[in-house]
Scaffold this motif. Structure first.
Motif, mmCIF file in Angstrom:
data_model
loop_
_atom_site.group_PDB
_atom_site.id
_atom_site.type_symbol
_atom_site.label_atom_id
_atom_site.label_comp_id
_atom_site.label_asym_id
_atom_site.label_seq_id
_atom_site.Cartn_x
_atom_site.Cartn_y
_atom_site.Cartn_z
ATOM 1 N N MET A 55 0.856 -1.196 0.000
ATOM 2 C CA MET A 55 0.000 0.000 0.000
ATOM 3 C C MET A 55 0.892 1.246 0.000
ATOM 4 S SD MET A 55 -2.684 -1.019 3.027
ATOM 5 C CE MET A 55 -3.707 0.458 2.952
ATOM 6 N N PRO A 56 0.395 2.372 -0.488
ATOM 7 C CA PRO A 56 1.169 3.612 -0.348
ATOM 8 C C PRO A 56 1.287 3.969 1.136
ATOM 9 C CG PRO A 56 -0.683 3.910 -1.877
ATOM 10 C CD PRO A 56 -0.878 2.587 -1.180
ATOM 11 N N GLY A 57 2.447 4.479 1.535
ATOM 12 C CA GLY A 57 2.665 4.849 2.931
ATOM 13 C C GLY A 57 1.592 5.787 3.454
ATOM 14 N N ILE A 58 1.209 6.736 2.641
ATOM 15 C CA ILE A 58 0.237 7.727 3.103
ATOM 16 C C ILE A 58 -1.138 7.090 3.324
ATOM 17 C CG2 ILE A 58 -0.287 8.524 0.734
ATOM 18 C CD1 ILE A 58 -0.290 10.728 3.895
ATOM 19 N N ALA A 59 -1.447 6.037 2.558
ATOM 20 C CA ALA A 59 -2.737 5.370 2.739
ATOM 21 C C ALA A 59 -2.779 4.675 4.099
ATOM 22 C CB ALA A 59 -2.987 4.365 1.608
ATOM 23 N N GLN A 61 -0.897 5.618 6.657
ATOM 24 C CA GLN A 61 -0.880 6.734 7.610
ATOM 25 C C GLN A 61 -2.303 7.266 7.837
ATOM 26 O OE1 GLN A 61 1.473 8.201 9.416
ATOM 27 N NE2 GLN A 61 1.433 10.415 9.230
ATOM 28 N N GLU A 62 -3.081 7.342 6.775
ATOM 29 C CA GLU A 62 -4.476 7.800 6.901
ATOM 30 C C GLU A 62 -5.235 6.917 7.890
ATOM 31 O OE1 GLU A 62 -6.456 7.752 3.126
ATOM 32 O OE2 GLU A 62 -5.981 9.844 2.699
ATOM 33 N N VAL A 63 -5.103 5.602 7.711
ATOM 34 C CA VAL A 63 -5.804 4.656 8.584
ATOM 35 C C VAL A 63 -5.269 4.775 10.005
ATOM 36 C CG1 VAL A 63 -6.135 2.199 9.057
ATOM 37 C CG2 VAL A 63 -6.379 3.063 6.722
#
Lengths: 157, 422, 753
Positions: A55-59, A61-63
């Motif tokens: 997954m993208p790191g930011i995705a 991070q969002e969770v």
């Protein structure tokens, strides 16, 4: 590095979802990794989870910042999550929280000096008929009184 | 009392497969596996039963199940919403702990009816005990050959998994819950498309509350008419009410719909210490608060509570006695919605914080003239303008608290202290 | 979708059943405000500003996510609609700073515009406003996230258009924050589009920070020059200086996106290295002089060295492929008029007997509708970002893409197969593909295919080609100097013909299509560039040439120009030591946006533009310099007053049909290690090399020689060494027998060759 043990645990969750939907396991993967890292998530552990689940790191991070069960600063070995919502409030939770704070010498959001206990005020934990209540790590304690709290907390080692 | 979801409550190891089967559990599922119960029959019985969604919206379950494009090709899903978190609500936790097999059987039946071979039970992250209990029951059910692929050579497939939350009230909103299962933030989706067409992983999906699923097996075993007859018109059957607050014996009660509030209060041992009843939130924190005078003549069913000016919601009855400061209670509730807003859409993201801050200012003794009008104006600007119901849920209590207890707010603003507590 | 009728504000309009209401109102020019909605992005329906009153619905409905149905009645202006929209505006403004006077978005802010229309003068909000800490997301985009209204356009842009999720929304509720992960900054080659789509001043152009207000600038429509798309854009200037470039809408060319290099390359125009005055070298010393003196010196030099001796055949004309079509034409016309046939623009080709002759016969907008593509020899995402974007869209609709490359590159979509093939084997794979297709079709095999081995890769590609309804073969820059370049191009043409596929020739760069159309290549028996460099020349006219970046035969070029009695006239926009070293006259010419002209894109669209600003100081547009030179040489037919007259005169050669006969017998691989030298994506032309902010980006910093362990051993280099002046990276992502070099503007290989 995510341990082999943690990876095995994460894989159990991945297996529950359709092929190529391994990102569904992200919430549990974060919990598993958090549990292995003194109950704290860091940017690097988030990146590791992202890599493991492709997954993208930011995705991730969002969770990791959306849900309440993840920690970013030091917490105690025992985390007391004290419900302060309506039913507990009506049953004196505010006074009990103050008692607990005084007893432990910490404010909500803080950790005791020995690192054993931290206290957090949380929203409804879904045990309203057992109000007032708190959760210590996984376990619920209901119908709390000052005496009961003292006994429970004194037994934490 | 306790005829459906709580039927085995008093039995030893009430959550075990044995207890469940001894009382007729899985008999409907076994009939289905033998081809002796059709999808159409299930839907007809559910329609007849008058079962309405127990999560709060009250949508007729039979009708909901009939909306699924069950004859279309491709994967479909059933999802159980066990993300219980509305303040005042704690019934699903007990169902999961004490009657997990009813949920499993209900979901399996739903899967069969809607031609969905996979189900997920979304359990809130803090419910570790219920989660383990449910996982244990799943293991039993798999071992007993009640779940899996080609179950008992019936060519019926049904795999059931739990998904565990991580702390977000908004995931109780069904589309936020789907997003959460997909590994994303729990942000509600706009509708249409509805989950029945585009749901989990983009596939047709039906989502029901734990209590709804758990009610299904017993309804089908005893007949839709039997269930309907327990309740009253428009509110079939019995329902779990979580009675909390200032009562002697707070608990979950499974009682016939239409029971009078007075009787329910009586079951909970009446007002604790003989205090005087002041107010009741009848359906969970999002539903409008009612005054003591009104509730005393209210019946506990969809129409009865609506007539009284509120909603049955999830059946979460919060009882407040005369020592309760309504300003402080509303402030706490406002904090809850402020804390739980997902932040996606503007009115809720910006409005819930505004409401909370004004209320906090009042309870801090810094209220201003005009704050009541401001609160009413802000809640009115949120109401009806958001993607999901959380906006309305945050707005409604503000309106009803101010309507019913305005003088307490005026007093707090003027005197900078609580009218009740001094 | 069936046609239906709906009622908007009492007027009946036709619509397609199921399309979103906002699409209908936009088409009908009925104003509905929006922040999160964007026609090129998915719908999220989260800002709620587009709420309108739909008859029968209790709640107002968001126009962006409400499908229209027959008979629907909508009010976009009534009290209910206005109340909802005003409520949303009030919520948006409570936490939005009142810093419009210092906000770069001022004057082009969608929130500001709406606030004027809907906002209230007095706010009833008296709590503290939210402050958001900013993260540094790189050198191109300035953030001021306190201004963010959480529309998530930038987040969706990353996921849906750029193909990498870089921005996200972290936290929840009012703590929702739009930010990248770990402050690692934004890396996408399309990132600047986030500036254009941000409706407020949260994301603005960093190089443009605090420069000007949009209304102070002059906005001129123009064309991007750094790839084969020619993206449409607006050049915005103030007092004669370009201050900003923003995208323009053209669905057939660039939709509404432009690449970062097209957006930020304008910075080079004010680079300190701009050549601002003509200069001449007299007895080994440089003097800045007037145009009259410089041109007089140039013409006298030409006369004394060449024309006087009737030696026009010893004059060479070389032009960079970045020139305008008009410049190519005038350049050729002058040389032809003075009797010189030695003209060429193909400076980077190693062997001009082994070139790629391949048509492009698919339009840009058709690329997103293909179901299969074979990509050969290109890092397409960075070399042709806008074309890559079309392919990405095709993959989102299910297209499969196979790749034959010499090393692994970063794609922002998933590939069907990614085959890493040694340069000397690519022709053989393609021959295998052709053979497989011909056998399948029952065709008789030509001699050169009989001994060809059809391997799994070739079989797979042939299968995909045969089973596709709409495919394309894309040939890229890395093949230009392949030992089998011409064979590869011919095989591609034959495969496309056999499989009813189409071709896209991305091996060309700059304005090459225009150069070809004008015929800027050796005339009659004239010499090509490589022959010129190897011959005894008496003079050169060089248009916009920087040898260390332009020539394959760099050493030979510099040697040829430096020769004692060779008279060299250079027309350049930027100072360059090497150019100074060999030139006799240097004439400062206008750069992009400073001159009018025409570029041809891969669609063969002839896109003309005017100058957006006047060239600085004494700098003149090259076409004017060429015209005056012609006048001074007393050549007839150069009476142009502006460049459009030049364009009008250009008669296009009829389309050349390439003969795709395969000359090679393809019996054995060519041995040896091939070096593929690519200027880095932000160093492909002089303008980009002088764009300082672009050079600071990760893409701008690309400067490595990649090879695998075996090649490194053969070449006796190891990690940390330099190969041809470029730092070596040893990686197994490179094919055998190959060195792949990405060299940026810092690479000075002069002396290495």
């Amino acid at each position: 590095m995510i341990s082999i043990r943690a990876k095995n645990q994460i894989d159990v969750w991945i297996a529950k979802y359709p092929k190529d939907r391994q990102s569904s396991a992200v919430m549990q993967a974060l919990k598993i990794v958090q549990a292995e890292n003194e109950n704290i998530l860091s940017a690097s552990t988030i990146q590791e989870v992202a890599d493991y689940l492709d997954m993208p790191g930011i995705a991730v991070q969002e969770v990791a910042t959306f849900y309440e069960n993840y920690n970013y600063k030091k917490v105690g070995k025992y985390v007391i999550r004290f419900c302060h919502n309506i039913s507990c409030m009506l049953n004196g939770a505010d006074d009990l929280i103050k008692h607990l704070e005084n007893k432990l010498g910490v404010k909500t959001g803080e950790v005791t000096l020995d690192g054993l206990i931290s206290v957090k005020k949380v929203e409804c934990l879904g045990a309203c008929v057992g109000a007032p209540m708190f959760q210590i790590n996984e376990k619920y304690f209901e119908n709390l009184t000052i005496d009961k709290i003292d006994k429970i907390v004194d037994n934490l080692k | 009392m306790n005829e459906v979801c709580f039927k085995n409550l008093t039995k030893d190891q009430c959550w075990s497969l044995k207890t469940y089967e001894d009382s007729g559990g899985y008999s409907v599922w076994r009939k289905i596996l033998k081809g002796k119960f059709t999808s159409e029959q299930v839907i007809d019985e559910l329609k007849l039963s008058g079962l309405r969604g127990r999560g709060g919206a009250g949508f007729p379950t039979g009708l909901k199940w009939s909306f699924m494009p069950r004859h279309s090709d491709g994967q479909k899903y059933v999802v159980c919403n066990s993300d219980e978190g509305e303040p005042g609500t704690c019934k699903d936790r007990d169902i999961l702990r004490f009657n997990p097999h009813a949920v499993i059987e209900g979901m399996a039946i739903g899967g069969f009816v809607m031609n969905a071979s996979v189900g997920y039970n979304y359990i809130r992250g803090e419910f570790m005990e219920p989660f383990k209990r449910f996982e244990g029951a799943l293991e039993e059910a798999y071992k007993a050959g009640l779940l899996g692929q080609n179950i008992n050579n019936s060519s019926i497939n049904f795999d059931l998994y739990t998904h565990l939350g991580a702390g977000a009230y908004i995931c109780g909103e069904e589309t936020a819950l789907l997003e959460s299962i997909e590994g994303k933030k729990g942000q509600p989706r706009f509708k249409p498309p509805f989950p029945a067409n585009v749901g989990l992983f983009g596939k047709p999906t039906t989502i029901n509350n734990t209590e709804s699923f758990a009610s299904v097996p017993e309804i089908l075993r005893c007949g839709g008419q039997w269930f309907a007859d327990i309740g009253v018109e428009n509110s079939g059957g019995c329902k779990l009410f979580s009675v909390s607050g200032h009562v002697t014996n707070p608990a979950n009660f499974e009682v016939p719909m239409g029971i009078s509030f007075k009787d329910l209060l009586e079951m909970a041992g009446g007002m604790r210490d003989g205090a005087k009843l002041k107010a009741v939130i009848p359906g969970g924190s999002s539903t409008p608060v009612l005054t003591a005078e009104i509730v005393m003549n209210m019946t506990m069913d969809y129409d009865g509570i609506e007539k009284a000016g509120s909603m049955l919601g999830a059946g979460s009855v919060i009882i407040m006695n005369e020592s309760t400061c309504m300003v402080e209670v509303l402030t706490r509730l406002a904090h809850f919605y402020y804390d739980e807003s997902c932040g996606q859409c503007t009115p809720c993201r910006e409005g819930t914080g505004w409401l909370y801050r004004v209320l906090k200012r009042i309870t801090d003794g810094n209220g201003r003239k005009g704050d009541i009008d401001l609160l009413l104006s802000v809640q009115n600007k949120i109401m009806g303008n958001t993607i999901c119901a959380l906006g309305d849920a945050a707005a409604m209590p503000v309106e009803s608290f101010l309507r019913n207890f305005r003088e307490e707010f005026e007093y707090y603003i003027k005197h900078r202290k609580s009218m009740v507590k001094g | 979708m069936t046609d239906i009728e709906i009622d908007i504000n009492g007027n009946i309009v036709t619509a397609k059943a199921g399309e979103m209401l906002i699409v209908v109102t936009d088409r009908e020019n009925i104003s509905v405000p929006r922040f999160c909605y964007h026609k090129k992005l998915s719908v999220v329906s989260s800002c709620r500003i587009c709420l309108v009153d739909v008859e029968g619905a209790i709640k107002p409905q968001p126009a962006c996510s409400t499908p229209v149905v027959q008979g629907m009645k909508v009010q976009t202006q009534n009290v209910k609609t206005k109340n909802s929209q005003k409520s949303v505006m009030e919520f948006l403004l409570i936490n939005h700073p009142l810093d419009c006077p210092i906000c770069d978005q001022g004057g082009e802010c969608e929130l500001q515009d709406l606030a004027v229309e809907y906002g209230s003068d007095v706010s009833s909000f008296s709590e503290g406003k939210r402050i958001v800490t900013d993260s540094d997301i790189g050198v191109l985009i300035q953030t001021d996230m306190t201004r963010c209204i959480h529309c998530t356009r930038c987040v969706r842009f990353g996921v849906e258009i750029a193909g990498i999720m870089e921005m996200g929304g972290t936290g929840r509720g009012e703590n929702l924050k739009i930010e990248p992960f770990l402050e690692q900054g934004i890396q996408s080659e399309l990132s600047g589009n986030m500036i254009d789509i941000c409706p407020v001043g949260a994301l603005t152009s960093k190089p443009f920070k605090y420069e000007l207000r949009s209304w102070q600038m002059n906005s001129i429509s123009s064309i991007a020059r750094h790839d084969l798309v020619g993206s449409n854009l607006f050049v915005q200037s103030y007092k004669g200086k370009v201050k900003r470039v923003v995208s323009a809408d053209n669905d057939l060319v660039n939709e509404i996106w432009i690449s970062d290099r097209d957006r930020f390359s304008y910075e080079s125009l004010t680079h300190e290295n701009r050549l601002l005055k003509p200069q001449i070298k007299v007895q080994g010393r440089w003097n800045q002089v007037s145009w009259e003196v410089a041109l007089d010196y140039a013409i006298k030099g030409l006369n004394s060295h060449i024309l006087k001796h009737q030696k026009a055949d010893q004059l060479g004309g070389l032009v960079s492929n970045t020139a305008t079509m008009e410049e190519f034409y005038l350049f050729k016309k002058i040389l032809t008029e003075i009797g010189c046939d030695n003209i060429d623009y193909r400076l980077n080709v190693k062997n001009l007997d082994n070139t790629i002759l391949l048509d492009s016969n698919i339009k840009l907008d058709a690329l997103e509708k293909i179901d299969y593509a074979l990509i050969i020899g290109t890092n397409i995402r960075l070399e042709q970002p806008m074309i890559n974007h079309r392919l990405r869209k095709a993959t989102k609709k299910g297209a499969d893409i196979d790749v034959l490359n010499v090393m692994v590159f970063d794609f922002n979509y998933s590939l069907h197969t990614e085959n890493i093939i040694a340069p000397n084997k690519i022709a053989f794979i393609l021959a295998g593909v052709l053979k497989s297709i011909m056998i399948n079709d029952g065709q008789e095999l030509p001699d050169y295919l009989i001994a060809i081995d059809v391997d799994e890769i070739a079989k797979n590609i042939a299968y995909k080609m045969l089973n596709s309804d709409s495919s394309v073969i894309i040939l890229g820059e890395h093949i230009i100097n392949n030992v089998d370049a011409s064979t590869i191009a011919n095989l591609v043409a034959k495969i496309a013909k056999s499989a009813n596929s189409r071709t896209l020739n991305l091996s060309i760069t700059g304005n090459t299509i225009a150069a070809n159309l004008v015929g800027c290549v050796p005339q009659n028996s004239g010499m090509n560039v490589n022959t010129m460099l190897a011959s005894d020349m008496r003079g050169f006219i060089l248009l916009d040439i920087y040898p260390q970046y332009n020539f394959h035969h760099l050493g030979a070029a510099i040697k040829a120009f430096e020769k004692d009695d060779t008279f060299v006239i250079s027309l350049n926009s930027f100072k360059d030591d090497i150019v100074v070293g060999y030139s006799d006259v240097i004439l400062p010419i206008a750069s992009i946006y400073e001159t009018s002209g025409t570029h041809l894109n891969i669609n063969n669209d002839m896109q003309s533009y005017t100058a957006a600003v006047k060239a600085p100081n004494e700098v003149k547009p090259a076409w004017k310099v060429l015209k005056v030179m012609a006048d001074l040489l007393e050549l007839p037919g150069f009476n142009y007053e502006d460049s459009t007259q030049v364009l009008a005169e250009i008669s296009y050669q009829s389309h050349v049909i390439h003969n795709h006969d395969i000359k090679d017998n393809l019996t054995s691989y060519h041995n040896g290690i091939s070096v593929i030298w690519q200027n880095s994506p932000y160093s492909i032309d002089a303008v980009l090399r002088h764009s300082e902010t672009l050079q600071e980006t990760k893409i701008g910093q690309m400067n490595n020689a990649y090879m695998n362990q075996t090649s490194a051993k053969t070449l006796k280099v190891s990690v940390g060494d330099k190969y041809l002046g470029v730092l070596v990276i040893i990686t197994d992502t490179v094919a055998d027998d190959c060195v792949f070099i990405n060299a940026n503007q810092t690479t000075n290989i002069y002396g290495q060759v």
